[in-house]
Structures are given as C-alpha cells and as structure tokens.
Design an enzyme around this catalytic site. Structure first.
Site, PDB file in Angstrom:
ATOM      1  N   GLU A   1      -9.803   2.217   4.885  1.00  0.00           N
ATOM      2  CA  GLU A   1      -9.701   3.443   4.065  1.00  0.00           C
ATOM      3  C   GLU A   1     -10.796   4.077   3.488  1.00  0.00           C
ATOM      4  OE1 GLU A   1      -6.372   2.805   0.969  1.00  0.00           O
ATOM      5  OE2 GLU A   1      -7.982   3.544  -0.585  1.00  0.00           O
TER       6      GLU A   1
ATOM      7  N   SER B   1       0.885  -1.172   0.069  1.00  0.00           N
ATOM      8  CA  SER B   1       0.122  -0.218  -0.021  1.00  0.00           C
ATOM      9  C   SER B   1       0.991   1.122   0.104  1.00  0.00           C
ATOM     10  CB  SER B   1      -0.826  -0.072   1.193  1.00  0.00           C
ATOM     11  OG  SER B   1      -1.665   1.187   1.151  1.00  0.00           O
ATOM     12  N   GLY B   2       0.287   2.223  -0.505  1.00  0.00           N
ATOM     13  CA  GLY B   2       0.965   3.576  -0.597  1.00  0.00           C
ATOM     14  C   GLY B   2       1.060   4.162  -1.941  1.00  0.00           C
TER      15      GLY B   2
ATOM     16  N   HIS C   1      -7.411  -3.232   5.460  1.00  0.00           N
ATOM     17  CA  HIS C   1      -6.638  -1.849   5.395  1.00  0.00           C
ATOM     18  C   HIS C   1      -7.305  -1.010   4.355  1.00  0.00           C
ATOM     19  CE1 HIS C   1      -4.247   0.959   2.850  1.00  0.00           C
ATOM     20  NE2 HIS C   1      -3.805   1.429   3.709  1.00  0.00           N
ATOM     21  N   ASN C   2      -7.837  -1.372   3.312  1.00  0.00           N
ATOM     22  CA  ASN C   2      -8.424  -1.095   2.333  1.00  0.00           C
ATOM     23  C   ASN C   2     -10.048  -0.576   2.697  1.00  0.00           C
ATOM     24  OD1 ASN C   2      -6.074  -1.269   0.690  1.00  0.00           O
ATOM     25  ND2 ASN C   2      -7.386  -1.766  -1.140  1.00  0.00           N
TER      26      ASN C   2
ATOM     27  N   LYS D   1      -4.349  -6.521   4.145  1.00  0.00           N
ATOM     28  CA  LYS D   1      -4.452  -5.289   2.983  1.00  0.00           C
ATOM     29  C   LYS D   1      -5.897  -5.072   2.723  1.00  0.00           C
ATOM     30  CE  LYS D   1      -3.410  -2.248   0.056  1.00  0.00           C
ATOM     31  NZ  LYS D   1      -3.769  -2.742  -1.245  1.00  0.00           N
TER      32      LYS D   1
END
Ligand code: 2AM
Length: 492
Positions: free
Chosen positions: A193, A132-133, A189-190, A186
């Site tokens: 987000e 990510s990033g 995480h999304n 991940k």
C-alpha cells in the site's frame, strides 16, 4: 455477573473498527457480545448503533466469557501492543481449553508468534488476523487475513468468510498459515500500500509540475486510468481528492502540508526485507520517501541553495506522455507486487509457513486498501501455476511489462531531466534491469571485498582451474603485500 451463552462471538474494543465489525457480524446473522475497557462505551453502543440488532453487551470480562457459546470465540480489536497482552491475561481465567482468542489489530507478527506459542501451552487457540479496509471495510466487508492455530479455523470460517468482502463470488478471506502468518501478510499488504501510494504521488507530481496540468485535469487523467489496467481503490480516491475543493473554490490538497506520516507497517516490511535479504526496493523507497518528506524545514533550506533544471512549459504531446505514465505506473506496480510476493515466499521458507499465493491475492482483491482489478490478474496467475517462481514469469504479466517497457523508460528519463523525483518508478526500473541481468557487477564487488578484507570470492565455472578451483573460497594477494590470510566465512 454471569449470563446465558447466547453469543456466537465476543468482541473487545469498541473504537469505530470494532463497532463496525460487530454490526457487520450481526448483519450476517451472528449474535455478538460487545465489551470495552471503558464500559460506558458498551452502553452507548447498545443504546445507539447496536439498538435492535443481535448484539448484547458485557461490563466485565467474566460476563463476556459467560455469554459465549463453546468453544468461546473472543476477538480483540484494541490498540496493538500491551493492550493485547493485557486482555489475554484478563481472559485466561475465564477460558477453557479449545477456546479461541483472535487478535484483529495491527499487531507485529513476531508478537503474534509469541502469543500463539504462549497460548498453545495453555490449550487456547490463538489467531492473529489482518483486517484491512478501514472503517468502511469493517462495516461493509473487509479483507480478513487470519493465521495462527489452525484448529480454530473450522470454528471461524463461517463468521469470517460471511463478513468479509466478496469478489466474483468468493470471499476475500481464507486461512493464511501458522503462527503470525496472517499478521505477516497484512504487514506486507500495508507495505505494498505504501508503494502504490508513492507511485500515484509521483505520477501526480510529474503531471502537475512537468506536464503542467491543473488538479481537475489530473483528476480526469485518474478517472481515465481507473477504467483501465490501473482500476483500483487508491486511483479512485486520488481522483476524488484532486477534485475536492475548499470553501474558496481551490483544491484542498494543495493546502495540505507535504510531510507524510507513518505508523510503522511499511517500515516493518522494509526491515523484514533487509533481514531476509530480499530486494523489496520499491516499498523501501516508499518508506524513505516519507522520511524525506518529513524533514520539510531542511528541504526548505536546501531548495534555496541547491538548484536543478528549470522546467519549461510543456510543449510535447500531452496525451502521449499521459499514456506513457499510465504504462510506467503499471509496470512499476507489477514490480512492486512481484517483490512483495518474493518476500512472502522467502518468509514462508524462513519461518516454516505454507503460504498460498493465489489465496493471498484473492484476499487483497477486494475489501482492502490495495483492492484492484490487477489483483484479480495476480490471483489468476497463481491459480494457473501455484509454484510460479516470479510474477514476471507469468505470461500475462510478462506481456504487460514488455509492452510497458519503452514508456516506463521514457517516464523515468523524463523525471530525471525535469528534476522531479521518481524514487518508486526509478527503483522499479532498476530492479527490473538488475533482475533480468545475467551478469551484475558484483564480480568487482567481490574483488574489492577480497582486496581489503580477504573476504574471498568464487571463480566462474568456465574459468575454474587448478589455480582457481570451482566451489572454493579463493583469496588472492592483490597487492603483493600483507599475508595470505582469508576471512573464514564466505557470506555472499
Ligand atoms: P478504551 O475505549 O477504553 O480507550 C482503540 O483504542 C481501542 O483499544 C479502544 O477500545 C480502547 O479502549 C482500547 N485500548 C487502548 N489501549 C488500551 C489498553 N491499554 N487497555 C485496554 N484497552 C485499550
């Protein structure tokens, strides 16, 4: 074509993410071999961005594999789905037992589970890593979330942790867990987000339509928030977006069509939460909010027919409501992360993974889209107590939400009075009130289920008796009609 085994790692997929990760690895002293399906991109890359760096190219999978030191490490940064399976098959003839394939794409974790099992049978170590990033993160230091065959980790640790973002002297990368755990984390995480973005959008909407601020004034609010508890990448870019003017001097953001796109990771998180029976309500609302935004034409018709409150010119204390909104956003964000960690705890249980919460928070602390000072506080909470049942039980977050509570209620109420939708703020508050409720109205719900479907209920211990025995599925003939048959399973 074969070559000397010169490269520390091979990377397949020369879109911007792949190219930037290669450059990042080369900057950290690793020699990388680059390959791409369309091999002209290999040459273009070698002649331009990669020139003068420790980067070699390959024009076939065989050549790529011949250039890698043992055990071979090959990282895929290609489109999720069939391309990953295709490259795995193409690589297999040229790999040996103990070699490592890493999928750094946005793969869905069940696919990673499957690939781990499939390749384990062949003696190949498969790793699914969240990256990510965005493009910039890949170049300067992403958040990396690797999971899968743990025997691969000693061979990857140095490369991964050197290239990852560093915060407070620690890399935003650690081993996540077995199988698809890296891609799972991940995905969450999304999802988080999605939630963070939705919360910011609701604050913007209220500040714009409710308080009547200009974009520049809202940008100033975000600037201020970025120096407080909400300090984060998403708040920072929102400030910049609001300040961005088009050629005619007006804010570009106001010209952008209000239909949100999505690629699926938020939806996957929400579906997984439903599958595991976890109340991850804020991410769910964030996904549904995007869905509602996307039926724009229908909303246009509805806006002409369905009236709501008229929002008067704001005559209250602007500074006060802005402070209240900061608190509301903060409290809602705490709830969203608490829900995210509840989901990961349940997934770890359901899938047999050991997930390290402090490590996950640290991986998200820097490099990724949800990076924030707040994640430093979450890291500390889990470092203090690895077995913390819920983020809301940590002293720091408990105190924070206590303090925010009155403002949070005020903001949710004000949104309702104005007729400005605050699905994320509201669901966070409802969750909080539900979570802290010793008694919920599910007693009535169980009665309803037993009434119409003989689904049975359990009696509260203090009311247990011969007639209503404890720990027993009880069915009552509510109507005096029909039989006394009960459904066989109690599935509350
Ligand atoms: P390409 O340059 O040959 O299109 C992002 O799209 C990356 O994934 C690119 O490197 C792209 O390669 C690769 N990619 C996408 N679909 C692919 C497929 N079906 N097979 C192989 N590579 C693919």
């Amino acid at each position: 074509m074969s070559g000397q085994a010169v490269a520390d790692i091979g990377l397949i997929g020369l879109a911007v993410m792949g190219q930037n990760l290669i450059l990042n690895m080369a900057d950290h002293g690793f020699t990388v071999c680059a390959y791409n399906r369309t091999t002209s991109k290999v040459d273009a890359f070698l002649d331009n961005e990669a020139k003068g760096k420790a980067i070699v190219g390959a024009h076939s999978i065989e050549e790529l594999c011949s250039k890698l030191k043992r055990p071979r490490r090959v990282m895929l940064l290609v489109k999720a789905g069939a391309a990953v399976d295709s490259f795995i098959e193409q690589l297999l003839p040229f790999l040996e037992k103990g070699d490592i394939i890493i999928d750094g794409g946005n793969s869905h974790y069940p696919d990673t589970n499957r690939r781990c099992d499939y390749l384990a049978e062949k003696g190949i170590l498969f790793v699914g890593s969240g990256v990510s990033g965005g493009e910039e993160g890949a170049r300067t230091g992403p958040s990396l979330m690797p999971g899968g065959a743990k025997d691969a980790w000693p061979h990857l640790k140095d490369i991964f942790q050197s290239c990852a973002a560093q915060t407070d002297g620690e890399p935003c990368c650690d081993w996540v867990g077995d199988q698809g755990a890296g891609h799972y984390v991940k995905m969450v995480h999304n999802g988080i987000e999605y939630g963070d973005m939705q919360l910011i959008c609701e604050a913007y909407d209220m500040l714009k339509r409710g308080v009547g601020l200009t974009n520049q004034e809202i940008a100033d609010v975000f600037e201020k928030w970025n120096n407080g508890v909400l300090d984060s990448f998403l708040i920072e870019i929102t400030r910049d977006i609001l300040k961005f003017t088009d050629d005619d001097g007006t804010p570009l953001v106001e010209k952008i069509m209000d239909t949100a796109g999505q690629k699926g990771t938020g939806k996957w998180t929400a579906i997984n939460a439903l599958d595991l029976g976890m109340p991850v309500t804020l991410i769910g609302e964030a996904v549904f909010s995007r869905c509602l935004s996307s039926i724009r034409e229908e909303r246009g018709r509805a806006s002409e027919r369905l009236a709501g409150p008229v929002i008067d010119k704001f005559s209250g204390d602007k500074a006060k409501i802005i402070d209240q909104m900061e608190q509301a956003l903060y409290a809602s964000k705490i709830i969203s992360y608490a829900q995210g960690f509840m989901l990961m705890r349940e997934a770890a249980k359901a899938y047999g993974w050991t997930l390290n919460n402090a490590g996950i928070a640290l991986m998200w602390r820097g490099g990724c889209i949800i990076r924030s000072a707040f994640l430093g506080d979450i890291t500390n909470a889990y470092k203090k107590n690895a077995d913390l049942e819920n983020l809301l039980f940590d002293d720091f977050f408990h105190a924070a939400i206590e303090k925010a509570q009155p403002s949070w209620r005020q903001v949710v109420a004000q949104g309702a009075l104005w007729g400005i939708p605050t699905p994320a703020f509201s669901t966070a508050l409802s969750f909080f009130d539900g979570y802290r409720a010793k008694r919920l109205p599910a007693n009535l719900l169980q009665a309803q289920r037993d009434y119409f479907g003989a689904h049975t209920f359990r009696i509260l211990p203090e009311f247990a008796s011969e007639k209503y025995p404890i720990d027993t599925d009880i069915h009552v003939n509510w109507t005096g009609r029909g039989g006394n048959v009960s459904a066989s399973t109690y599935d509350a």
